[in-house]
Design an enzyme around this catalytic site. Structure first.
Site, PDB file in Angstrom:
ATOM      1  N   ARG A  18       0.812  -1.213   0.000  1.00 51.01           N
ATOM      2  CA  ARG A  18       0.000   0.000   0.000  1.00 51.01           C
ATOM      3  C   ARG A  18       0.855   1.276   0.000  1.00 51.01           C
ATOM      4  O   ARG A  18       0.630   2.171  -0.795  1.00 51.01           O
ATOM      5  CB  ARG A  18      -1.005  -0.023   1.156  1.00 51.01           C
ATOM      6  CG  ARG A  18      -2.162  -0.993   0.892  1.00 51.01           C
ATOM      7  CD  ARG A  18      -3.071  -1.112   2.070  1.00 51.01           C
ATOM      8  NE  ARG A  18      -2.321  -1.547   3.264  1.00 51.01           N
ATOM      9  CZ  ARG A  18      -2.827  -1.551   4.483  1.00 51.01           C
ATOM     10  NH1 ARG A  18      -4.051  -1.112   4.695  1.00 51.01           N
ATOM     11  NH2 ARG A  18      -2.100  -1.979   5.487  1.00 51.01           N
ATOM     12  N   ASN A  36      -6.707  -2.576   1.651  1.00 49.89           N
ATOM     13  CA  ASN A  36      -6.673  -4.040   1.727  1.00 49.89           C
ATOM     14  C   ASN A  36      -8.092  -4.533   1.895  1.00 49.89           C
ATOM     15  O   ASN A  36      -8.836  -3.994   2.698  1.00 49.89           O
ATOM     16  CB  ASN A  36      -5.903  -4.508   2.976  1.00 49.89           C
ATOM     17  CG  ASN A  36      -4.415  -4.463   2.771  1.00 49.89           C
ATOM     18  OD1 ASN A  36      -3.936  -4.227   1.664  1.00 49.89           O
ATOM     19  ND2 ASN A  36      -3.686  -4.684   3.850  1.00 49.89           N
TER      20      ASN A  36
END
Ligand SMILES: [Fe+3]
Ligand SMILES: [Mg+2]
Ligand SMILES: [Zn+2]
Ligand SMILES: [Zn+2]
EC number: 6.2.-.-
Lengths: 759, 325
Positions: A18, A36
């Site tokens: 990320r 996520n």
């Protein structure tokens, strides 16, 4: 301007994916978000078409080292109405289906090492430094999605500093779950054998090093469990460790400060270097360096020509190995005999008290135990001998959706595998299930896999052996499967090797191992199969001989040596030879010869090599698995070729070793050097195997030969056989991502189950 | 499918065969698989067939074995043996004096135990249809313990006591069968009641078993699985005759699977273990504690080995020696 939503699947959580996206989006001036979820990572991108395409390209090219992108799916694409906006990282969300892949544990990265060595850094010499690209993963996760609260780090609330790193998209520690610093994180301490604390943190390291230099034995907590450490140059220390661990011969692994230290004791080729330095940090078994003998105690790895070496993979290990006069350490798994390694602090104090002088402990819990992975170098070919830390739980990925199958595995080098969605997950090496503690580990890891991935297997595949404990455990734990299948052991080996090589056709299989329950009730282990995961035929096998004394014969190779002498030379001559070879065992050998017909017969190749080692006088009894055969391999030097014979008998191809045994005995009597006899036994056997494959290929047009079974950990046999097969225009298939030994059985079971239950 | 020799081993295959037989009887049979059944009127009853080969061996013969074997099954449940019923199958041509010798030997033990032969039967089979003689013996007696001894009483912490060295009968018969010379070895064939009787007064005695076919290992597996408890024994505490070890070594047998015929394992509450041992010692000087019942690993028997691990002990899987008792 457009808005595009991508779903990225694969190993994309907990590997710095990320922050990487956020950084990339900023670079490319894109807005949107990354999040996520339970199927992977959802990326929303707002910006120009060009920049978004560039993003997708860089996503693949520049992904973090441990990310494994399986697919990028475009969920939606539309005209952007509003402004581009900021790129943000959104909190994880939990969905119904959970398909997130857990990353393995990762060696400390260079960035972290640099910080750790920087006196101005707040984590200067901090033994738990980590970031998104490194640190423990698999061993600390209790539940998915992968968030700090679901790990064993949950009990260390982050300080403000750490928390801001954790929440800063641009930071190297953005959402690094084990993130910590001296202020808020775990601590390290040294205690004595009774658990009395002697020093903390950096003082603990200093004291630990001093004790190691003074020849003491230390239990050092690592990623997947404790190691027992001592100075490999100190003969007395190494002998003490052997005596206390009751492990007379089995080689100890070494940890080297760096390549320079490693090269003092082993020869490193390119592949070995690559493996050693990889973030997975396996133990790599390499040839001993010429002239390294006097450098280390002879008790580190007696009677063999290799050392297993690894590089440090935790900050603690880096700190322990920072001095030039302590650049090599013995680092062997801390366990009792064949039990799983010790990982808990209380467990360590209880179980290792009689072995270790001191403990280097910390308070970051290990949720699941895992051993170091071991890879042996057969020239440039790496062979797994143990697949564990750094590799597990990385799955095999199939293009098809697989039926949910549980493969219970074997017994001695047990693993299980479970298929789900597009994946096959194989557990780490779980040890010998004849140990009570291994059963508990098997059950724990099984529970963990099934609950983490939310898998309920509908099918069960297990070995045909009626007494395997893996079968019993799996049946007890999965009472509701729709169907189950008992698979012949060597068929599972064949299927595993084919799956591992992504090979779909029919193949020959040279399946050589110690023991497997045969379809005819005998013990198989030197099998020439033809088939695939669907079915197989036993085209041929080694000549069978009685195995006098069942399991005893595994521990005492001289017993099978006696059996093959009897088969080769008949009663009188074998009695005479037995008296000569084993004068102290006269009473037993006479009884064995007299009753030879009562014992179960075996075609085991492992036993044959053990027996040859015993005939050459290497050893009559072993203290660790395959010791005799390993020492026979180490002894082999030069070029010779023992005569093995191939025969057809009742439609079966029989590989008859009797001429080779005669050759061996003649050579011994004639004073031929044992090194050459050992070499000839290997190379002659390889030649016979290759010839058998040539013959079968002429008859069947099959060109591929799967090499599976523990005997293929024999580097000489593997190299010579592969070379001969290639010379004959055949193609050997060698295990790539799993060990040829029984660790691969569960994978083969799944492959066979897939054939059976895919609609 | 055929009945195989392994189904007579006393181990796992035997257990499976018995399971099949009992399933036919359904509710009309006893469910707990103890050595003897406790029935109405405070009585205990058991039946056993004896086919041992050879019929005469150091330490005993088929007659003594028949009376010991059947009455021992009563004794280990705290049942005083009182009556016997015996059926003898004889092969045509057996020397009569051999038959008499066997019966006299059986009588000797019966007298010692004060049990009466109250029913009997003889059959003679044509030559070749039996091997010499077989005896089936039914023993009946009275339960004298406060609560019946049985595996349901087992609980964590109980101490396991063995009354003497293990595997002597199995080792001896194996040695004779495979022609190994063992002049020092005799069967442990003996009645257990004299040993067990004093224990019937001790409240802490939970459960006992004579370790016949399948040996100590199989008995403990039955306990662990049947009661859902864990068992841990220590290798170096188990009394073992060197001759027995040597036979096991040659043949590749596990001593834990070698049969005993007059040696029992007894589970007792920890607080009375010492008392039980001292009471046993009068007649069984080699009795000793070998392990305990644990909460860990339910259903599994673990053997603490010399090198420190705990090995799983399983039941005997196939046959070791045919016709051991
Ligand atoms: Fe195998
Ligand atoms: Mg009975
Ligand atoms: Zn890092
Ligand atoms: Zn902090």
């Amino acid at each position: 301007m457009i808005r595009k939503v991508l779903l990225v699947k694969g190993i994309v959580q907990g590997v710095g994916f990320r922050p990487f996206c956020a950084k990339l989006a900023k670079e490319l001036k894109l807005g949107g978000s990354v999040q996520n979820n339970s199927s992977g990572v959802l990326i929303e991108l707002c910006g120009s078409n060009e920049n978004i395409d560039e993003f997708s390209k860089k996503l693949l090219d520049e992904a973090p080292p441990l990310a494994m992108i399986q697919t990028i799916e475009i969920i939606s694409e539309e005209k952007l109405l509003g402004p581009i906006g900021e790129f943000t990282i959104k909190a994880s969300e939990r969905q119904e289906m959970q398909l997130v892949l857990i990353p393995p544990d990762i060696a400390t990265c260079d960035d972290c090492l640099q910080e750790m060595r920087d006196p101005n850094d707040k984590r200067y010499r901090y033994p738990f430094i980590n970031c998104t690209n490194c640190g423990p993963r698999y061993t600390i996760i209790k539940e998915l999605p992968y968030d700090r609260t679901k790990t064993t780090m949950a009990c260390f609330p982050m300080c403000d500093d750490c928390s801001s790193e954790y929440n800063d998209v641009t930071d190297r520690r953005y959402h690094a779950q084990p993130n910590a610093c001296p202020e808020c994180g775990p601590t390290l301490w040294l205690c004595d054998a009774r658990g009395k604390k002697l020093a903390s943190n950096d003082e603990a390291i200093a004291l630990a090093k001093a004790h190691l230099k003074a020849g003491r034995i230390l239990a050092v907590k690592g990623i997947g469990g404790y190691h027992l450490a001592c100075d490999p140059r100190n003969d007395e220390a190494v002998r003490a460790l052997r005596a206390r661990k009751k492990r007379p011969d089995k080689p100890f692994a070494l940890m080297a400060k760096d390549f320079k230290a490693a090269e003092k004791v082993v020869l490193l080729n390119g592949m070995a270097r690559k493996l050693l330095a990889s973030p997975r940090r396996p133990i790599v078994v390499c040839p001993k360096a010429k002239g390294c003998g006097p450098l280390l105690s002879a008790y580190v790895a007696p009677n063999i020509d290799t050392y297993g070496v690894m590089l440090p993979y935790t900050p603690i290990q880096h700190l322990l190995l920072e001095d030039e006069d302590l650049d090599l350490l013995i680092m062997t798994s801390a366990n009792l005999s064949d039990e799983p390694l010790v990982a808990g602090n209380r467990e360590a104090l209880q179980k290792l008290a009689s072995i270790t002088d001191y403990y280097l402990m910390h308070d970051r819990d290990i949720y699941v135990k895992i051993d170091d992975s071991v890879i042996a170098m057969a020239g440039n070919t790496p062979i797994f001998t143990r697949r564990a830390r750094g590799y597990v739980p990385q799955p095999y990925i199939s293009k098809d959706v697989l039926p949910p199958i549980f493969g219970a595995g074997g017994e001695m080098k047990s693993t299980f595998s479970v298929s789900h969605d597009h994946y096959i997950f194989t557990s780490q090496y779980l040890g010998d299930l004849k140990e009570v503690a291994s059963i508990a580990l098997y059950e724990h890891v099984m529970d963990m896999f099934l609950s983490l991935y939310e898998i309920s297997p509908l099918f069960l595949v297990h070995d045909k052996h009626p007494m395997y404990l893996s079968t019993k455990i799996a049946k007890d734990k999965l009472p509701e499967v729709k169907d189950s299948l008992a698979v012949q052991h060597h068929h599972a080996h064949l299927a595993a090797c084919l799956w591992d090589n992504d090979f779909q056709g029919e193949a020959m299989g040279l399946i050589l191992d110690g023991t497997g329950f045969g379809d005819d009730g005998n013990i198989w282990g030197g099998e020439i199969l033809v088939g695939n995961a669907k079915s197989f035929i036993r085209w041929g096998h080694l000549l069978e001989a009685p195995l006098p004394g069942g399991d005893k014969a595994v521990l005492e190779p001289w017993r099978f040596a006696l059996s093959i002498l009897l088969k080769t030379f008949g009663l009188d001559k074998s009695m005479e030879l037995a008296d000569k070879f084993w004068p102290d065992r006269k009473r037993t050998s006479e009884a064995l010869i007299r009753n030879m017909n009562i014992y179960v017969k075996t075609s085991s190749a492992g036993r044959l090599f053990d027996a040859a080692a015993s005939l050459l006088g290497l050893r009559d009894a072993v203290t660790y698995d395959a010791q005799a055969a390993i020492e026979l391999e180490a002894l082999a030097k030069g070029r010779e070729c023992a005569p093995f014979r191939l025969e057809r008998e009742n439609g079966h191809l029989i590989l008859d070793w009797r001429p080779a045994i005669e050759w061996l005995i003649m050579g011994l009597m004639g004073g031929k050097r044992k090194e050459r006899l050992a070499a000839g036994f290997h190379d002659g056997f390889a030649a016979a195997l290759a010839q058998a494959c040539k013959d079968i290929s002429l008859e069947t047009r099959i060109r591929h030969v799967a090499l599976s079974g523990g005997v293929w950990q024999n580097k000489r046999l593997l190299n010579v056989t592969c070379a001969l097969l290639r010379r004959a225009g055949l193609e050997p298939l060698v295990h790539k991502n799993t060990s040829p030994n029984d660790e691969c059985i569960s994978l083969g079971q799944i492959a066979i189950g897939i054939e059976r239950w895919s609609k | 499918m055929f009945v195989e020799l392994k189904h007579g081993s006393g181990g796992r295959p035997t257990q499976q065969l018995i399971g099949e037989i009992l399933s036919i009887y359904g509710d009309n049979s006893i469910k707990d698989l103890e050595d003897c059944a406790l029935i109405e009127g405070g009585l205990g009853v058991t039946i056993d067939g004896f086919t041992v080969s050879p019929r005469f061996f150091p330490g005993g013969d088929i007659g003594k074995l028949a009376v010991c074997g059947s009455t021992n099954d009563l004794a280990v449940r705290g049942v005083k043996p009182m009556y016997l019923a015996m059926s003898i199958l004889i092969e045509e041509g057996l020397p009569k004096e051999e038959l008499i010798k066997v019966v006299k030997s059986a009588y000797g033990v019966s007298k010692e135990l004060d049990v009466k032969l109250v029913a009997g039967d003889t059959k003679v089979l044509p030559r070749g249809q039996a091997d010499g003689m077989y005896i089936t013996c039914c023993a009946l007696g009275k339960a004298v313990t406060g609560r019946p001894w049985g595996i349901n009483n087992l609980s964590s912490g109980d101490i396991l006591v063995i009354t003497g060295p293990i595997g002597k009968h199995g080792a001896l018969i194996s040695a004779l069968h495979y022609g190994l010379d063992v002049d020092q070895l005799a069967s442990d064939c003996a009645p257990l009641w004299p040993l067990m009787q004093p224990l019937t007064e001790v409240a802490g005695v939970k459960c006992a078993r004579d370790c016949t076919r399948g040996g100590l290992g199989t008995v403990l597996c039955e306990w662990a699985e049947g009661a859902g408890i864990g068992i841990e024994i220590e290798e170096d505490l188990i009394p073992l005759d060197p001759e027995v070890a040597s036979v096991a070594d040659v043949l590749g047998f596990d001593v834990l699977h070698l049969a005993c015929e007059g040696t029992a394992v007894i589970a007792v509450a920890p607080d009375c273990a010492e008392y039980v041992l001292s009471s046993l010692r009068v007649l069984a000087p080699n009795c000793t504690a070998i392990g305990k019942v644990t909460e860990d690993h339910p259903g599994i028997v673990g053997l603490k080995t010399e090198i420190g691990g705990i090995r799983v002990v399983d039941m005997l899987a196939g046959e070791m020696v045919p016709r051991i008792c």
